[in-house]
Motif scaffolding. Structure first.
Motif, PDB file in Angstrom:
ATOM      1  N   TRP B  15       0.822  -1.332  -0.002  1.00 16.00           N
ATOM      2  CA  TRP B  15       0.049   0.002   0.149  1.00 16.00           C
ATOM      3  C   TRP B  15       0.900   1.483   0.074  1.00 16.00           C
ATOM      4  O   TRP B  15       0.259   2.355  -0.350  1.00 16.00           O
ATOM      5  N   ALA B  16       2.183   1.150   0.532  1.00 17.76           N
ATOM      6  CA  ALA B  16       2.825   2.435   0.483  1.00 17.76           C
ATOM      7  C   ALA B  16       3.457   2.741  -0.785  1.00 17.76           C
ATOM      8  O   ALA B  16       3.752   3.686  -1.309  1.00 17.76           O
ATOM      9  N   ALA B  17       3.774   1.377  -1.749  1.00 13.56           N
ATOM     10  CA  ALA B  17       4.451   1.610  -2.983  1.00 13.56           C
ATOM     11  C   ALA B  17       3.620   2.638  -3.791  1.00 13.56           C
ATOM     12  O   ALA B  17       4.558   3.901  -4.111  1.00 13.56           O
ATOM     13  N   PRO B  18       2.440   3.073  -4.254  1.00 16.77           N
ATOM     14  CA  PRO B  18       1.794   4.133  -4.957  1.00 16.77           C
ATOM     15  C   PRO B  18       2.408   5.619  -4.118  1.00 16.77           C
ATOM     16  O   PRO B  18       2.641   6.340  -4.791  1.00 16.77           O
ATOM     17  N   LEU B  19       1.971   5.285  -2.866  1.00 13.96           N
ATOM     18  CA  LEU B  19       2.489   6.696  -2.284  1.00 13.96           C
ATOM     19  C   LEU B  19       3.736   7.218  -2.451  1.00 13.96           C
ATOM     20  O   LEU B  19       4.082   8.281  -2.607  1.00 13.96           O
ATOM     21  N   ILE B  20       4.706   6.153  -2.575  1.00  9.63           N
ATOM     22  CA  ILE B  20       5.907   6.420  -2.489  1.00  9.63           C
ATOM     23  C   ILE B  20       6.551   7.000  -4.174  1.00  9.63           C
ATOM     24  O   ILE B  20       7.218   7.858  -4.255  1.00  9.63           O
ATOM     25  N   VAL B  21       5.943   6.372  -5.070  1.00  7.90           N
ATOM     26  CA  VAL B  21       5.847   6.559  -6.431  1.00  7.90           C
ATOM     27  C   VAL B  21       5.577   8.115  -6.518  1.00  7.90           C
ATOM     28  O   VAL B  21       6.345   8.911  -7.026  1.00  7.90           O
ATOM     29  N   VAL B  22       4.397   8.240  -5.861  1.00  2.29           N
ATOM     30  CA  VAL B  22       3.902   9.593  -6.077  1.00  2.29           C
ATOM     31  C   VAL B  22       4.799  10.892  -5.554  1.00  2.29           C
ATOM     32  O   VAL B  22       4.967  11.757  -5.836  1.00  2.29           O
ATOM     33  N   SER B  23       5.417  10.520  -4.457  1.00  2.00           N
ATOM     34  CA  SER B  23       6.087  11.238  -3.615  1.00  2.00           C
ATOM     35  C   SER B  23       7.261  11.764  -4.222  1.00  2.00           C
ATOM     36  O   SER B  23       7.937  12.599  -4.071  1.00  2.00           O
ATOM     37  N   PHE B  24       7.946  10.545  -5.312  1.00  2.00           N
ATOM     38  CA  PHE B  24       9.036  11.076  -6.042  1.00  2.00           C
ATOM     39  C   PHE B  24       9.066  12.345  -6.491  1.00  2.00           C
ATOM     40  O   PHE B  24       9.847  13.083  -6.468  1.00  2.00           O
ATOM     41  N   GLY B  25       7.914  12.490  -7.725  1.00  2.00           N
ATOM     42  CA  GLY B  25       7.806  13.804  -8.254  1.00  2.00           C
ATOM     43  C   GLY B  25       7.361  14.834  -7.567  1.00  2.00           C
ATOM     44  O   GLY B  25       7.952  16.001  -7.772  1.00  2.00           O
ATOM     45  N   GLU B  26       6.522  14.646  -6.425  1.00  2.00           N
ATOM     46  CA  GLU B  26       6.047  15.821  -5.676  1.00  2.00           C
ATOM     47  C   GLU B  26       7.275  16.570  -4.831  1.00  2.00           C
ATOM     48  O   GLU B  26       7.202  17.747  -4.605  1.00  2.00           O
ATOM     49  N   VAL B  27       7.970  15.655  -4.297  1.00  2.00           N
ATOM     50  CA  VAL B  27       9.105  16.286  -3.474  1.00  2.00           C
ATOM     51  C   VAL B  27       9.980  17.290  -4.761  1.00  2.00           C
ATOM     52  O   VAL B  27      10.235  18.254  -3.918  1.00  2.00           O
ATOM     53  N   PHE B  28      10.212  16.899  -5.686  1.00  2.00           N
ATOM     54  CA  PHE B  28      11.061  17.824  -6.876  1.00  2.00           C
ATOM     55  C   PHE B  28      10.174  18.975  -7.126  1.00  2.00           C
ATOM     56  O   PHE B  28      10.555  20.079  -7.142  1.00  2.00           O
ATOM     57  N   ALA B  29       8.916  18.833  -7.234  1.00  2.00           N
ATOM     58  CA  ALA B  29       7.995  20.085  -7.511  1.00  2.00           C
ATOM     59  C   ALA B  29       7.878  21.046  -6.290  1.00  2.00           C
ATOM     60  O   ALA B  29       8.161  22.213  -6.561  1.00  2.00           O
ATOM     61  N   GLU B  30       7.798  20.559  -5.245  1.00  2.00           N
ATOM     62  CA  GLU B  30       7.819  21.290  -4.019  1.00  2.00           C
ATOM     63  C   GLU B  30       8.989  22.002  -3.733  1.00  2.00           C
ATOM     64  O   GLU B  30       9.116  23.003  -3.163  1.00  2.00           O
ATOM     65  N   ARG B  31      10.151  21.228  -3.850  1.00  2.00           N
ATOM     66  CA  ARG B  31      11.481  21.826  -3.616  1.00  2.00           C
ATOM     67  C   ARG B  31      11.674  23.046  -4.579  1.00  2.00           C
ATOM     68  O   ARG B  31      12.480  23.887  -4.221  1.00  2.00           O
ATOM     69  N   SER B  32      11.073  22.963  -5.793  1.00  2.00           N
ATOM     70  CA  SER B  32      11.165  24.141  -6.826  1.00  2.00           C
ATOM     71  C   SER B  32      10.444  25.154  -6.542  1.00  2.00           C
ATOM     72  O   SER B  32      10.281  26.033  -7.268  1.00  2.00           O
ATOM     73  N   GLY B  33       9.193  24.877  -5.435  1.00  2.00           N
ATOM     74  CA  GLY B  33       8.632  25.851  -4.957  1.00  2.00           C
ATOM     75  C   GLY B  33       6.933  25.663  -5.285  1.00  2.00           C
ATOM     76  O   GLY B  33       6.346  26.504  -5.051  1.00  2.00           O
ATOM     77  N   VAL B  34       6.747  24.920  -6.257  1.00  2.00           N
ATOM     78  CA  VAL B  34       5.388  24.647  -6.914  1.00  2.00           C
ATOM     79  C   VAL B  34       4.953  23.444  -5.917  1.00  2.00           C
ATOM     80  O   VAL B  34       5.309  22.279  -6.081  1.00  2.00           O
ATOM     81  N   ILE B  35       3.661  23.776  -5.451  1.00  2.00           N
ATOM     82  CA  ILE B  35       2.910  22.598  -4.830  1.00  2.00           C
ATOM     83  C   ILE B  35       1.982  22.272  -5.880  1.00  2.00           C
ATOM     84  O   ILE B  35       1.092  22.852  -6.148  1.00  2.00           O
ATOM     85  N   ASN B  36       2.103  20.977  -6.165  1.00  2.00           N
ATOM     86  CA  ASN B  36       1.182  20.364  -7.350  1.00  2.00           C
ATOM     87  C   ASN B  36       0.103  19.855  -6.482  1.00  2.00           C
ATOM     88  O   ASN B  36       0.332  18.611  -5.921  1.00  2.00           O
ATOM     89  N   MET B  37      -1.119  20.296  -6.214  1.00  2.00           N
ATOM     90  CA  MET B  37      -2.070  19.645  -5.530  1.00  2.00           C
ATOM     91  C   MET B  37      -2.892  18.908  -6.495  1.00  2.00           C
ATOM     92  O   MET B  37      -3.821  18.406  -5.934  1.00  2.00           O
TER      93      MET B  37
END
Lengths: 378, 307
Positions: B15-37
């Motif tokens: 169950w964690a696998a999909p969350l981790i996959v999604v978090s891979f991209g989201e971390v980069f987006a948020e690090r660059s300042g954009v929250i992809n909601m």
């Protein structure tokens, strides 16, 4: 003083600007409708016939219009709740959760025949609904103001919790639940707790009119009372608000709880006026729709009336459209969301103005930094 | 009891696998300042596209490729609105979610075959004989290939973010866009790249959600708030890929715990167990957040003309 003066000029655009922003909004809606029309065509229906059915379903008869009004009730109340948040820089998007809690609150006293006359029983239900929702709204309010928890995630998580809570109450909580029903639902509300139907043969109740009244009241509160002034100041310039002596944290909690109370009230109206029971998922998507309403209105309570009626017409007409042309009923929310995406896509100017205020505030000292984190993203 | 725990841990990883996959991209987006909601809605698209492609085209590779394509398009839409048009990120994300919810339901309604028939799911990579090894057999070797990839991803992400020039650029853009622009970086370009990346991985995460085990899509919001849970995980994990993945694992454990407890105990109403992942998320946000780690322009729009 300087800061607050600056924010004033920014928040009151010139007449020309207003015309441009209104024109942009219309353009955005138009583009959204065109894009949805293309989707309708792809899904295999004639978009002109479909939109024709939509128009007839929304405005074709007295009953169609009463149907629009009934659907406008949760949008008006949800919209004003979100709009209040937007004015103060908070994203109070847990309307769905507040409505569920309100419905539970109303059912706690509403499903029993307490031998009370309507004019006592109905307000009692409303009171319980608002109290339940207020407690629910106080959670994200407190967490946001005092613990810096992002209110968007928090309210959405709480909405899910509220959905499961309602599910339990109406399927397994004996005093309220209709045990053994074909679908999880509460017992029927006592007659004395039902809102009167205003038009024979329709399901028109007082909800939409209460909604419009509340929008007007909040227009007055926002523009002519100290509370409204503090709210707007907090939203437009937290630093000016701080120097003006506004307790930002308290104000945040107040706004969240106020939004929740309105949401709870709206949930009670839905179950007491329309459904007559609490069903397991008697509202869906209202959280997103309320945000769309408040945004189209630009956070303005008077604008909420117009945008709620517009979206309600889309929803009511959309139901007719899907019956007559076989377009999926999800098309409603697609049209609303596409319109909003195009509206925010073409409406850049306002966003930039708001952003600049935030940028200015970042240069201030540490106290303001703390406020900034509490405020979260804009 | 022991077997239940092993079972639970196995499900927690899955169950964690999909969350981790999604978090891979989201971390980069948020690090660059954009929250992809919009990741919640993009996940729905991923789940649907995965099932549809796997069923109709009968190829998992095509399913993954199509998912990447759809994710990139949706990520591009979010990037255009939030970066180029500087639209509010919360609003953009919520409306993307609303469109996706409606659109996936609508498309799913037209694909009646996938209601009854199960799509091909991701295979396990280890031979069936290894699944019976006590504890580690069910825990690791019986996992589908997607789970394995998901657990390698955070380390790749950490390497990219901290050891490569591009990762440094992403962090610089998120913390100080003006200085980055002065230094000659294309701030807009990098934000576009990260947001499209977050779209792709959100879509892939959705695909993992539907194709890791169940092989079905279900209408009415199959992601069930998981996109928002990933956003919470980014905040709690301090935007560090590995720590964020660990938080995702905790949320995955909560998700699978509620399913396990439902099967063994009837004293607690199952609705209260279903609340568990959401309550855990709120509690984690409350007690585990460190405000010092927030990317400095997190959630703010960048205007190149701003001086």
């Amino acid at each position: 003083m300087n800061a607050s003066g600056k924010s004033k000029t920014i928040r009151l655009p010139l007449l020309g600007d207003m015309a441009v922003s209104f024109g942009r909004t219309l353009l955005g809606i138009l583009m959204g409708l065109v894009a949805s029309g293309i989707l309708i065509a792809i899904s295999g229906a004639n978009p002109f016939t479909a939109y024709g059915a939509l128009l007839r379903g929304a405005l074709g008869s007295r009953y169609a219009i009463s149907n629009v009004l009934v659907r406008a009730s949760p949008l008006l109340l949800g919209g004003i709740g979100v709009a209040l948040g937007i004015k103060s820089g908070l994203w109070n998007i847990g309307m769905e959760g507040y409505m569920y809690l309100g419905a539970i609150g109303a059912s706690v006293v509403g499903v029993f025949d307490l031998g009370l006359p309507s004019f006592i029983h109905i307000p009692l239900c409303f009171l319980f609904a608002m109290a339940f929702a207020a407690v629910w709204g106080a959670i994200p309010g407190y967490l946001k103001a005092y613990r810096g928890v992002n209110e968007v995630t928090c309210t959405i998580m709480l909405s899910y919790v509220a959905i499961y809570l309602t599910n339990w109450v109406v399927s397994a909580f004996p005093p309220i639940a209709e045990i053994g029903a074909f679908y999880p639902m509460s017992k029927k509300f006592a007659d004395s707790a039902l809102l009167p139907i205003l038009m024979r043969g329709s399901s028109l109740h007082a909800g939409p009119f209460i909604g419009v009244l509340l929008c007007l009241i909040f227009y007055f509160i926002l523009n002519y009372t100290p509370f409204g002034y503090q709210t707007k100041l907090l939203g437009s310039n937290p630093h000016a608000a701080h120097y003006a002596g506004v307790d930002a944290r308290k104000q945040m909690v107040k706004i969240m709880v106020l939004g929740a109370i309105i949401g709870g009230f709206s949930g009670a109206i839905e179950v007491m006026g329309l459904n007559r029971r609490v069903y397991m998922d008697f509202v869906t998507n209202v959280g997103y729709e309320s945000v769309a309403v408040a945004l189209l209105a630009g956070g303005n309570p008077i604008g909420v009336i117009a945008s709620a009626l517009f979206f309600a017409a889309l929803k009511a007409g959309g139901a007719t459209m899907s019956i007559e042309t076989g377009v999926s009923s999800s098309m409603n929310s697609i049209i609303i969301a596409l319109c909003m995406l195009f509206v925010i896509g073409v409406g850049v100017a306002d966003g930039r103005r708001q952003q600049k205020i935030v940028d200015n505030s970042k240069d201030d000292e540490s106290e303001s930094k703390e406020l900034e984190t509490a405020k979260g993203e804009v | 009891m022991f077997s239940i725990i092993v079972d639970w841990l196995q499900a927690a990883l899955r169950w964690a696998a999909p969350l981790i996959v999604v978090s891979f991209g989201e971390v980069f987006a948020e690090r660059s300042g954009v929250i992809n909601m919009g990741i919640e809605g993009i996940m729905l698209f991923g789940a649907l596209v995965g099932v549809a492609a796997s069923y109709y085209l009968d190829s998992l590779l095509l399913a993954v490729l199509l998912t990447i394509l759809v994710g990139a398009v949706l990520g591009l839409a979010v990037a255009y609105l939030t970066v180029s048009r500087r639209a509010n990120q919360v609003v953009t994300g919520l409306m993307i979610n609303m469109v996706s919810l409606g659109a996936t339901d609508m498309i799913f309604a037209m694909m009646s075959e996938t209601r009854q028939n199960r799509a091909t799911t991701f295979p396990t990579i280890f031979p069936a004989s290894m699944h019976d090894i006590p504890v580690i057999g069910p825990l690791f070797f019986s996992q589908p290939v997607s789970t394995w990839i998901a657990f390698i991803l955070p380390f790749i992400a950490a390497y990219i973010l901290y050891k490569t020039r591009w990762g440094l650029n992403v962090r610089a853009v998120g913390d100080n866009p003006k200085a980055s622009a002065t230094a000659g970086l294309s701030v807009i370009g990098i934000k576009y790249q990260t947001v499209i990346l977050s779209g792709i991985f959100a879509c892939l995460g959705g695909c993992v959600l539907s194709l890791a085990e169940v092989g079905y899509f279900s209408a009415g919001g199959m992601a069930a708030g998981r996109g928002f849970i990933v956003m919470a995980a980014c905040v709690v994990g301090g935007w560090d890929p590995v720590r964020t993945a660990l938080i995702c694992l905790i949320f995955g454990a909560a998700d699978s715990a509620q399913l396990r407890i439902q099967t063994v105990s009837s004293t607690i109403p199952y609705q209260f167990l279903q609340m568990l992942p959401y309550v855990v998320t709120i509690v984690a946000l409350t007690i585990m957040v460190k405000h010092s780690l927030v990317p400095k322009t997190w959630g703010a729009a960048y205007d190149p003309k701003d001086v």
